[in-house]
Write an enzyme that holds these catalytic residues in place. Structure first.
Site, mmCIF file in Angstrom:
data_model
loop_
_atom_site.group_PDB
_atom_site.id
_atom_site.type_symbol
_atom_site.label_atom_id
_atom_site.label_comp_id
_atom_site.label_asym_id
_atom_site.label_seq_id
_atom_site.Cartn_x
_atom_site.Cartn_y
_atom_site.Cartn_z
ATOM 1 N N PHE A 145 47.699 -6.794 1.483
ATOM 2 C CA PHE A 145 47.855 -7.152 0.138
ATOM 3 C C PHE A 145 47.687 -6.289 -0.922
ATOM 4 C CE2 PHE A 145 45.037 -8.722 -3.651
ATOM 5 C CZ PHE A 145 46.172 -9.868 -3.661
ATOM 6 N N ASP A 230 45.675 2.316 -1.481
ATOM 7 C CA ASP A 230 45.665 1.515 -2.160
ATOM 8 C C ASP A 230 43.943 1.558 -2.430
ATOM 9 O OD1 ASP A 230 44.705 -0.548 -3.131
ATOM 10 O OD2 ASP A 230 46.051 -2.504 -2.824
ATOM 11 N N LYS A 259 39.405 -3.302 -9.061
ATOM 12 C CA LYS A 259 38.119 -3.855 -9.119
ATOM 13 C C LYS A 259 37.145 -3.346 -9.237
ATOM 14 C CE LYS A 259 40.139 -7.114 -5.359
ATOM 15 N NZ LYS A 259 41.304 -6.527 -4.809
HETATM 16 C C1 LIG Z 1 42.490 -7.302 -5.201
HETATM 17 C C2 LIG Z 1 43.600 -5.732 -4.876
HETATM 18 C C3 LIG Z 1 44.905 -5.581 -5.313
HETATM 19 C C4 LIG Z 1 44.986 -6.261 -7.122
HETATM 20 O O1 LIG Z 1 44.559 -6.650 -7.666
HETATM 21 P P1 LIG Z 1 44.134 -7.267 -8.784
HETATM 22 O O2 LIG Z 1 42.810 -6.894 -10.136
HETATM 23 O O3 LIG Z 1 44.054 -8.436 -8.332
HETATM 24 O O4 LIG Z 1 45.663 -7.273 -9.366
HETATM 25 C C5 LIG Z 1 45.385 -4.953 -4.716
HETATM 26 N N1 LIG Z 1 45.457 -4.729 -3.927
HETATM 27 C C6 LIG Z 1 44.229 -4.172 -3.005
HETATM 28 C C7 LIG Z 1 44.108 -3.873 -1.515
HETATM 29 C C8 LIG Z 1 42.914 -4.837 -3.641
HETATM 30 O O5 LIG Z 1 42.190 -5.856 -2.580
#
Ligand SMILES: *Cc1c(COP(=O)(O)O)cnc(C)c1O
Length: 404
Positions: A145, A230, A259
């Site tokens: 994700f 990520d 985040k």
């Molecule tokens: C939440 C998340 C994203 C995307 O972040 P947004 O601020 O919602 O665009 C990307 N990678 C990971 C691992 C995430 O948990």
């Protein structure tokens, strides 16, 4: 149906009437919060065990972050990057130092940080590695994700996230998560990056096998491929370290952050990398009107300072042990598996008992808010300010829900 209507708060029904149904929220209407606790419009209190998918690692309205936001609101909120503002340098320097990298590039949302990482990796591939024009590929993992843009969903393996959003962006190769041999085999001379979550959050807090991340690091180094981590959900204290990669002794070429970087107040994301990588971008080649704005920088620099104390990483590690010990005790009593690290847990509920959604609804009735991911999997990610007693409380409520 009628019963359902009567029990559903009016604000929930109104919200459903005037918005696209791209979420299925729990029927609770929050109006205030502090620390690890939320209060609804009727004054009922709930323990927050989601923390905005880790955007609220420091809890709701952390005093130091709120004070920074208030002070900045009264001075300067936006300039665009056409001008330099007085909050920019401190944020970039302190975040780069926290990451152990030369440079950072601030954006707003996580998806933008991922898009930035993809663009930088491709440009690095053409300009530094010497990949022929238009041939760059990036290796990613099943169950990933990374966000919701058209390019990012192009390499999602979740049909809900992906179906009917094509045509898809080419240039991505998907391999099973945790399988080092498959990853190494997927790399060719035109591979510019491996993009991975060090722990897959949305997939259910999936921790890769021992040795996987160091193996990925070694393969990337050997094949001249960028390792892009990520850490948007796993980073900034969530797992009991500043980065989940730290716990495997791994340093990626690029961190993608988001985040929690915005302190639960403003969306702030960033890419951190050394000058040989991020230095490929020149004026006009990438940008964002709001990226690195004064309000964002004023809040995020305080986030970096909170993390620089190490207090939140320590809390997550210590209290995480308590959380995992408590959840481990429920295996065979309604849970079939528990995964995770620090104050982050993915729980598989016996599917014969209830769905994850049903478990969340029952937890809500008991004053605990959590979120299901897929099927009967629950994810717990409380704010790192949660106390030992509050963890015990959450585990006790889950035990009661599972006991029926
Ligand atoms: C939440 C998340 C994203 C995307 O972040 P947004 O601020 O919602 O665009 C990307 N990678 C990971 C691992 C995430 O948990």
């Amino acid at each position: 149906m009628v019963d359902d209507m009567l029990r559903t708060p009016r604000a929930v029904r109104d919200a459903e009437r005037f918005t696209a149904h791209n979420y299925h929220p729990l029927p609770v209407v929050i109006s205030s919060a502090e620390g690890a606790w939320l209060t609804d419009v009727d004054g009922r209190r709930y323990l927050d065990c989601l923390a905005g998918y880790s955007a609220l690692n420091f809890g709701h309205r952390h005093p130091q972050l709120i004070a920074a936001a208030h002070a900045q609101l009264d001075r300067l909120t936006l300039t665009s990057r056409a001008f330099v503002h007085d909050q920019f340098a401190d944020f970039c320097r302190e975040l780069a130092q926290l990451c152990g990298k030369d440079l950072v590039l601030p954006m707003n949302t996580g998806a933008e940080a991922v898009e930035t990482g993809i663009k930088v990796a491709r440009k690095w591939g053409y300009q530094v590695k010497g990949v022929p024009a238009g041939q760059a590929n990036i290796v990613v993992a099943e169950g990933n994700f990374h966000g919701r843009t058209t390019t990012i969903v192009s390499f999602s393996t979740d049909e809900d996230a992906r179906a009917d959003f094509g045509p898809y962006t080419p240039g991505f190769t998907v391999v099973p998560y945790g399988d080092l041999a498959a990853l190494a085999a997927a790399i060719d001379e035109n591979t510019v990056a491996v993009l991975l979550e060090p722990i897959q959050g949305e997939q259910g807090v999936v921790v890769p096998p021992e040795g996987y991340l160091p193996g990925v690091r070694a393969v990337c180094t050997e094949r001249n491929v960028l390792f892009v981590a990520d850490e948007i959900q796993s980073g900034l204290g969530r797992t009991g370290a500043t980065f989940a990669c730290d716990q495997d002794g791994v340093v990626p070429d690029m961190y993608l952050l988001g985040k929690a970087l915005g302190g639960g107040i403003v969306p702030v994301s960033a890419v951190a990398a050394n000058a040989d990588v991020l230095g490929v971008l020149k004026p006009g080649q990438h940008g964002s009107t709001f990226g690195g704005n004064p309000l964002a920088c004023a809040v995020a620099v305080e986030v970096v300072r909170l993390l620089a104390t190490g207090e939140f990483q320590r809390r997550s590690a210590e209290l995480g042990e308590r959380l995992h010990a408590g959840l481990g005790g429920l295996i065979g009593k309604g849970l079939v598996a528990v995964r995770g690290r620090g104050l982050w847990a993915g729980l598989d509920i016996d599917p014969a008992l209830m769905t994850g959604r049903q478990a969340c609804e029952r937890l809500m009735e008991r004053g605990v808010l959590a979120k299901d991911t897929h099927g009967s999997t629950l994810r717990l990610a409380p704010p790192l300010v949660i106390t030992a007693e509050e963890i015990d409380h959450a585990v006790a409520q889950l035990a009661a829900v599972l006991a029926g």
